[in-house]
Design an enzyme around this catalytic site. Structure first.
Site, mmCIF file in Angstrom:
data_model
loop_
_atom_site.group_PDB
_atom_site.id
_atom_site.type_symbol
_atom_site.label_atom_id
_atom_site.label_comp_id
_atom_site.label_asym_id
_atom_site.label_seq_id
_atom_site.Cartn_x
_atom_site.Cartn_y
_atom_site.Cartn_z
ATOM 1 N N LYS A 10 0.910 -1.345 -0.038
ATOM 2 C CA LYS A 10 -0.117 0.089 0.055
ATOM 3 C C LYS A 10 0.987 1.162 -0.156
ATOM 4 O O LYS A 10 0.855 2.153 -0.873
ATOM 5 C CB LYS A 10 -0.953 -0.137 1.100
ATOM 6 C CG LYS A 10 -1.296 1.405 1.352
ATOM 7 C CD LYS A 10 -2.624 1.509 2.679
ATOM 8 C CE LYS A 10 -1.885 1.346 4.067
ATOM 9 N NZ LYS A 10 -1.990 3.035 4.468
ATOM 10 N N ASN A 11 1.876 1.357 1.058
ATOM 11 C CA ASN A 11 2.424 2.633 1.076
ATOM 12 C C ASN A 11 3.591 2.788 0.120
ATOM 13 O O ASN A 11 3.910 4.101 0.009
ATOM 14 C CB ASN A 11 2.914 2.636 2.578
ATOM 15 C CG ASN A 11 1.909 2.711 3.493
ATOM 16 O OD1 ASN A 11 0.707 3.375 3.173
ATOM 17 N ND2 ASN A 11 2.025 2.771 4.961
ATOM 18 N N CYS A 105 -5.172 9.473 10.253
ATOM 19 C CA CYS A 105 -5.672 8.578 11.476
ATOM 20 C C CYS A 105 -5.507 9.133 12.918
ATOM 21 O O CYS A 105 -4.252 9.776 12.994
ATOM 22 C CB CYS A 105 -4.994 7.432 11.669
ATOM 23 S SG CYS A 105 -6.295 6.186 10.983
ATOM 24 N N ARG A 110 0.291 14.651 14.257
ATOM 25 C CA ARG A 110 0.726 14.284 13.018
ATOM 26 C C ARG A 110 1.235 15.333 12.234
ATOM 27 O O ARG A 110 0.626 15.530 11.080
ATOM 28 C CB ARG A 110 0.043 13.074 12.401
ATOM 29 C CG ARG A 110 -0.095 11.734 13.036
ATOM 30 C CD ARG A 110 -1.126 10.880 12.309
ATOM 31 N NE ARG A 110 -0.102 10.156 11.231
ATOM 32 C CZ ARG A 110 -0.599 9.292 10.371
ATOM 33 N NH1 ARG A 110 -1.758 8.847 10.388
ATOM 34 N NH2 ARG A 110 0.197 8.615 9.569
ATOM 35 N N ILE A 112 3.198 17.929 9.411
ATOM 36 C CA ILE A 112 3.893 17.948 8.295
ATOM 37 C C ILE A 112 4.925 18.735 8.206
ATOM 38 O O ILE A 112 5.310 19.248 7.152
ATOM 39 C CB ILE A 112 2.993 17.723 7.145
ATOM 40 C CG1 ILE A 112 1.952 18.758 7.050
ATOM 41 C CG2 ILE A 112 2.332 16.381 7.038
ATOM 42 C CD1 ILE A 112 1.288 18.638 5.563
ATOM 43 N N ASP A 113 5.480 19.299 9.181
ATOM 44 C CA ASP A 113 6.483 20.391 9.337
ATOM 45 C C ASP A 113 7.807 20.159 8.621
ATOM 46 O O ASP A 113 8.287 20.821 7.809
ATOM 47 C CB ASP A 113 6.874 20.865 10.655
ATOM 48 C CG ASP A 113 7.305 19.745 11.518
ATOM 49 O OD1 ASP A 113 6.745 18.706 11.753
ATOM 50 O OD2 ASP A 113 8.516 19.698 12.117
ATOM 51 N N ASP A 295 3.184 0.000 12.570
ATOM 52 C CA ASP A 295 1.807 -0.790 11.900
ATOM 53 C C ASP A 295 1.667 -2.079 12.185
ATOM 54 O O ASP A 295 0.466 -2.411 12.149
ATOM 55 C CB ASP A 295 1.753 -0.514 10.288
ATOM 56 C CG ASP A 295 1.904 1.116 9.951
ATOM 57 O OD1 ASP A 295 1.732 1.943 11.055
ATOM 58 O OD2 ASP A 295 2.395 1.457 8.945
ATOM 59 N N ARG A 387 -9.410 -0.184 3.528
ATOM 60 C CA ARG A 387 -8.155 0.992 3.011
ATOM 61 C C ARG A 387 -6.957 0.159 2.711
ATOM 62 O O ARG A 387 -6.231 0.848 1.993
ATOM 63 C CB ARG A 387 -8.190 2.029 3.812
ATOM 64 C CG ARG A 387 -9.445 2.693 4.216
ATOM 65 C CD ARG A 387 -9.241 3.926 5.049
ATOM 66 N NE ARG A 387 -8.053 4.471 5.059
ATOM 67 C CZ ARG A 387 -7.439 4.464 5.994
ATOM 68 N NH1 ARG A 387 -8.003 4.427 7.199
ATOM 69 N NH2 ARG A 387 -6.088 5.035 6.062
HETATM 70 N N1 EPU Z 1 6.368 13.604 11.997
HETATM 71 C C1 EPU Z 1 6.908 15.053 12.438
HETATM 72 N N2 EPU Z 1 7.010 15.957 11.376
HETATM 73 C C2 EPU Z 1 6.435 15.655 9.961
HETATM 74 C C3 EPU Z 1 6.419 14.431 9.831
HETATM 75 C C4 EPU Z 1 6.408 13.375 10.785
HETATM 76 O O1 EPU Z 1 6.938 15.136 13.734
HETATM 77 O O2 EPU Z 1 6.766 16.529 9.433
HETATM 78 C C5 EPU Z 1 6.403 12.720 13.189
HETATM 79 C C6 EPU Z 1 5.005 12.023 13.104
HETATM 80 O O3 EPU Z 1 4.098 12.723 13.992
HETATM 81 C C7 EPU Z 1 5.358 10.674 13.768
HETATM 82 C C8 EPU Z 1 6.759 10.360 13.135
HETATM 83 O O4 EPU Z 1 7.347 11.726 12.727
HETATM 84 O O5 EPU Z 1 5.452 10.705 15.091
HETATM 85 C C9 EPU Z 1 6.795 9.400 11.843
HETATM 86 O O6 EPU Z 1 5.593 9.932 10.893
HETATM 87 P P1 EPU Z 1 6.154 9.556 9.529
HETATM 88 O O7 EPU Z 1 6.223 10.851 8.567
HETATM 89 O O8 EPU Z 1 7.131 8.586 9.453
HETATM 90 O O9 EPU Z 1 4.692 8.890 9.090
HETATM 91 P P2 EPU Z 1 3.586 9.179 7.853
HETATM 92 O O10 EPU Z 1 4.544 9.288 6.766
HETATM 93 O O11 EPU Z 1 2.555 9.962 7.998
HETATM 94 C C10 EPU Z 1 3.781 6.726 7.202
HETATM 95 C C11 EPU Z 1 2.705 5.668 6.768
HETATM 96 C C12 EPU Z 1 2.205 5.172 8.222
HETATM 97 C C13 EPU Z 1 3.261 4.538 8.871
HETATM 98 C C14 EPU Z 1 4.306 5.464 9.182
HETATM 99 C C15 EPU Z 1 5.504 5.217 10.030
HETATM 100 C C16 EPU Z 1 1.724 6.051 4.550
HETATM 101 C C17 EPU Z 1 0.794 6.633 3.803
HETATM 102 N N3 EPU Z 1 1.635 6.093 5.827
HETATM 103 O O12 EPU Z 1 3.111 7.761 7.586
HETATM 104 O O13 EPU Z 1 1.024 4.085 7.813
HETATM 105 O O14 EPU Z 1 2.533 4.367 10.302
HETATM 106 O O15 EPU Z 1 4.559 5.979 8.028
HETATM 107 O O16 EPU Z 1 6.059 4.149 9.426
HETATM 108 O O17 EPU Z 1 2.924 6.025 3.940
HETATM 109 C C18 EPU Z 1 -0.596 2.597 7.884
HETATM 110 O O18 EPU Z 1 -0.050 2.147 6.812
HETATM 111 O O19 EPU Z 1 -1.381 1.978 8.546
HETATM 112 C C19 EPU Z 1 -0.011 3.785 8.318
HETATM 113 C C20 EPU Z 1 -0.351 4.434 9.264
#
Ligand code: EPU
Length: 416
Positions: A10-11, A105, A110, A112-113, A295, A387
């Site tokens: 998926k990812n 979720c 979460r 995105i900074d 996950d 999903r």
């Molecule tokens: N974070 C920040 N700032 C950012 C980005 C992330 O502080 O700009 C923090 C987040 O709050 C979190 C950590 O960094 O505490 C890791 O977040 P990450 O950005 O790695 O996660 P993501 O990209 O939002 C993806 C997967 C998630 C999976 C995570 C960790 C996708 C679409 N989603 O999320 O998948 O849990 O990486 O491996 O790729 C799932 O598939 O069920 C799922 C939740």
């Protein structure tokens, strides 16, 4: 012995499809999972002018030549976390992007900074206005970016934009998940120059032109594979999990062995069998790859509920990913949650009742709990499971599970 074949990741697919926007040509993606998140991503991209053609059951021909807008502001953007990849892809192609804030979720904060930090380092301005993110760069210029937190999404997004920037971008403290390598391989096949994906320093040298005509096959889904490995273990099954990359599963394999499950790795499959004697308790901490994946934390919690003694799970990625424990408590689970740590007193029988899937992986945990519980379990909100798991009911039925799907029950929606 039962057999299950794992679908495409998926990812990885959720990053590869937007990456195709960078070329403005046709490419072919194989092993695309048939799941709700991919349908949503296709709908969003179709609204930008992308034309998809399904070839066979898991292959997509993707034509991004007709895309002339960098506005991705439809309703579905909120329903998909991975919609944030349109930022990097559209910025790379048009040097401008306007997108609705992605959803998320509810695992706590979460932000995105780090995505923004990367885009700004490449010369883009980031303006937030009425729930939309506006990105614009007169010139995208490669730059060093040090991520303050290891982020999968930020690593991929910065790669997407940097591919079309002038000069060299270095992403330090990059995430190393298998799908980052898959997306980098796809981009390189399109003509990008990315080195180091899968390590914590990724170097992207911008290129002027990219080409279509590429055929790329998505890697197997590490989390779906892990979910089936844990399901087989928890039900004391004898199951061959096929189409996996055993290396991606090492953190789980190590824990299953510790819990007293037999795991045998082959080239592209993993054989799960019951060990001699009872399950043993274990302590798990979720971490970025190659650590134990967050996950798989909910499914493995169910397995630990079957092991006598106190097991602990420490969530190293998200602030609040234990809400699903409340549902499992209704089934008799004994769990204390304190901040980011859950203490599971295992060995107590679980009994079936009506519970709710609160998100995708929590939903998978509910299904596993239902498989091992005494009596019947009814799981509501299964659209969350749709999903990310292709044909979950069919695959479990083929392994001998007594599971059926009834009319869809919808409550509120969320995103991951
Ligand atoms: N974070 C920040 N700032 C950012 C980005 C992330 O502080 O700009 C923090 C987040 O709050 C979190 C950590 O960094 O505490 C890791 O977040 P990450 O950005 O790695 O996660 P993501 O990209 O939002 C993806 C997967 C998630 C999976 C995570 C960790 C996708 C679409 N989603 O999320 O998948 O849990 O990486 O491996 O790729 C799932 O598939 O069920 C799922 C939740």
């Amino acid at each position: 012995m039962g057999e299950v074949t794992i679908s495409g990741a998926k990812n990885a697919a959720l990053g590869v499809l937007p990456a195709a926007l960078l070329i403005g040509e046709v490419c072919t993606i194989e092993n695309v999972p048939d799941i709700l998140d991919i349908t949503r991503m296709k709908n969003i991209m179709a609204s930008l002018g992308v034309v998809f053609q399904t070839v066979g059951h898991d292959t997509l021909r993707v034509d991004t030549s007709g895309v002339s807008t960098f506005h991705a502001t439809g309703d579905e953007m909120h329903r998909l976390r991975a919609s944030y990849y349109l930022m990097g892809a559209l910025l790379g192609r048009f040097h401008e992007a306007v997108i609705t804030f992605p959803g998320g979720c509810d695992f706590g904060n979460r932000p995105i900074d780090q995505h923004f930090k990367g885009f700004e380092a490449l010369g883009a301005t980031v303006v937030i206005d009425h729930g939309c993110i506006h990105l614009k760069a007169e010139h995208l210029v490669g730059a060093p970016v040090y991520l303050d937190v290891v982020s999968v999404g930020a690593t991929i997004n910065i790669m997407l934009a940097a591919v079309r920037a002038e000069g060299l971008t270095t992403i330090e403290n990059a995430a190393k998940e298998p799908h980052i390598v898959d997306i980098a391989n796809f981009l390189n096949a399109l003509g990008a120059d990315i080195k180091g994906a899968g390590t914590d320093i990724i170097k992207v040298r911008g290129v002027r032109a990219m080409n279509g005509g590429v055929v790329h096959s998505i890697i197997p889904d590490q989390i779906e594979a892990g979910t089936f490995m844990v399901a087989a273990a928890a039900t004391r099954g004898n199951v061959m999990v096929k189409n996996v990359i055993p290396k991606h599963m090492e953190s789980l394999t190590a824990k299953l062995l510790e819990i007293n499950v037999q795991v045998e790795e082959r080239d592209d499959c993993i054989h799960i069998r019951p060990g001699n004697g009872p399950f043993m308790k274990a302590n798990i901490k979720t971490l970025p790859y190659p650590g134990f994946p967050t996950d798989l934390q909910p499914p493995v919690a169910v397995l630990l509920m079957l092991a006598a003694g106190v097991s602990t799970i420490t969530e190293g990625i998200y602030d609040n990913r234990f809400k699903y424990m409340e549902e499992l408590r209704h089934m008799g689970a004994e769990v204390q949650v304190n901040g980011r740590t859950a203490m599971i007193e295992g060995g107590r029988p679980l009994s079936g009742c009506t519970i709710k899937a609160l998100d995708l992986r929590a939903g998978a945990a509910c299904v596993l709990a239902g498989l091992v519980a005494e009596g019947e379990t009814e799981i509501l909100n299964v659209q969350y499971i749709d999903r990310g798991y292709e044909n979950l009911v069919e695959k479990l039925t083929a392994l001998g599970a007594d599971i059926r799907r009834e009319t869809r029950t919808f409550c509120e929606d969320s995103n991951d």
